[in-house]
Design an enzyme around this catalytic site. Sequence first.
Site, PDB file in Angstrom:
ATOM      1  N   SER A  10      45.567  -5.670 -32.201  1.00 38.85           N
ATOM      2  CA  SER A  10      44.881  -6.405 -31.132  1.00 38.85           C
ATOM      3  C   SER A  10      45.174  -7.895 -31.169  1.00 38.85           C
ATOM      4  O   SER A  10      44.795  -8.620 -30.245  1.00 38.85           O
ATOM      5  CB  SER A  10      43.373  -6.196 -31.261  1.00 38.85           C
ATOM      6  OG  SER A  10      42.888  -6.814 -32.453  1.00 38.85           O
ATOM      7  N   CYS A 100      36.206   3.149 -23.968  1.00 34.45           N
ATOM      8  CA  CYS A 100      37.564   2.748 -24.334  1.00 34.45           C
ATOM      9  C   CYS A 100      38.028   3.481 -25.582  1.00 34.45           C
ATOM     10  O   CYS A 100      39.174   3.940 -25.661  1.00 34.45           O
ATOM     11  CB  CYS A 100      37.617   1.237 -24.545  1.00 34.45           C
ATOM     12  SG  CYS A 100      39.272   0.618 -24.938  1.00 34.45           S
ATOM     13  N   CYS A 196      36.332  -7.302 -22.463  1.00 36.16           N
ATOM     14  CA  CYS A 196      37.604  -7.961 -22.193  1.00 36.16           C
ATOM     15  C   CYS A 196      37.782  -8.318 -20.734  1.00 36.16           C
ATOM     16  O   CYS A 196      38.142  -9.438 -20.393  1.00 36.16           O
ATOM     17  CB  CYS A 196      38.754  -7.071 -22.650  1.00 36.16           C
ATOM     18  SG  CYS A 196      40.395  -7.702 -22.210  1.00 36.16           S
TER      19      CYS A 196
END
Length: 371
Positions: A10, A100, A196
């Site tokens: 990430s 997610c 996000c």
Amino acid sequence: MAEKIIVGMSGGVDSSVSAALLQQQHPNDVAGLFMKNWEEDDTSEICSADEDVKDAQAVCDRLGIKLHRRNFAAEYWDYVFSEFLEEYQKGRTPNPDILCNREIKFKTFLDHADDLGAQFIATGHYVRKAEINGQFQLLKGVDENKDQSYFLYAIKQHQLARSLFPVGELEKTEVRDKAAELGLSVHDKKDSTGICFIGEKRFQEFLSQYLSPNPGDIVTPEGSVVGQHNGLMYYTIGQRQGLGIGGIKDALPEPWFVIAKNHAENQLIVGQSNHQSLIMAHQLRAEQVSWISDQAPSFPLTCQAKIRYRQPDQACTVQCNEQGQLSVVFAQAQRAITPGQSVVFYQGDVCLGGAVISDSDLLTSTCELKP
């Protein structure tokens, strides 16, 4: 030779140290993969994907491993964001991190790892796993303050079997120390927070781009109108900030909070300290049940549960009806049970699974208070 382990990178310290630890153990078998899950627009800085991929590449260069890049934005939109919007349109409060993990990080990512010939995927989640009699268990991370098992309750046996969690055995301070020791540039990078695709934007402003608001009255449990809401979708049970209520005659000089949503009347029900009992409930109902084991537990199930991340474990008893819906009764009353959020079940350090909260006793009784 194909990499046997693909680490979801990430650009943060947790996934970076995960890659470093695995690379030390398997020098020739590790690669990283950066997942881009959201397409930024041209007028605002919603995500930091450009910065994050640079950080991920710098870490992989430092470790001497390859970084694959994949754009999963279409899958994210179809399987995470669309459900996120649908839940908000119903007036519920979904958790996109759980969606997610279920749809992208342990499904789409795993499929792409298969395409790369990998045997395992790895992430920087603060969880652990164990195998007992051929069944894999999801365990809480060693660092109680960072444990992320709440967000992973929806993964399945075949996904857990092929997943590695290198930092689950470490405290967060140890992870940062390890990153600094290895000379990783992200050792002091701030942890990402929030969603996000919203980033620094105001939540109401973001959501209004996709859903049409429906303003209505803000009322007390007794039926007195004390303000106007911008749309029920913008509020969550227990919320204190952003209600815009003040200067109400005969009201206590203290904050208001959301008690419930009356969808039939398009009303937001709020209260003050004299209404605290109305936001407490011993029982909830849940659906979309997911158990980590291949077999559901026997009912009634005596265990512990969380109704929100970082909440201390709460003793409860779980029953399941013929339709597969759960009824959860807590030993102690719970504050602000929120439809759309998840209830996650534990026995000690073992995460059993969870479900999406559909309603609770407090929501039913409060909405019936208005004459």
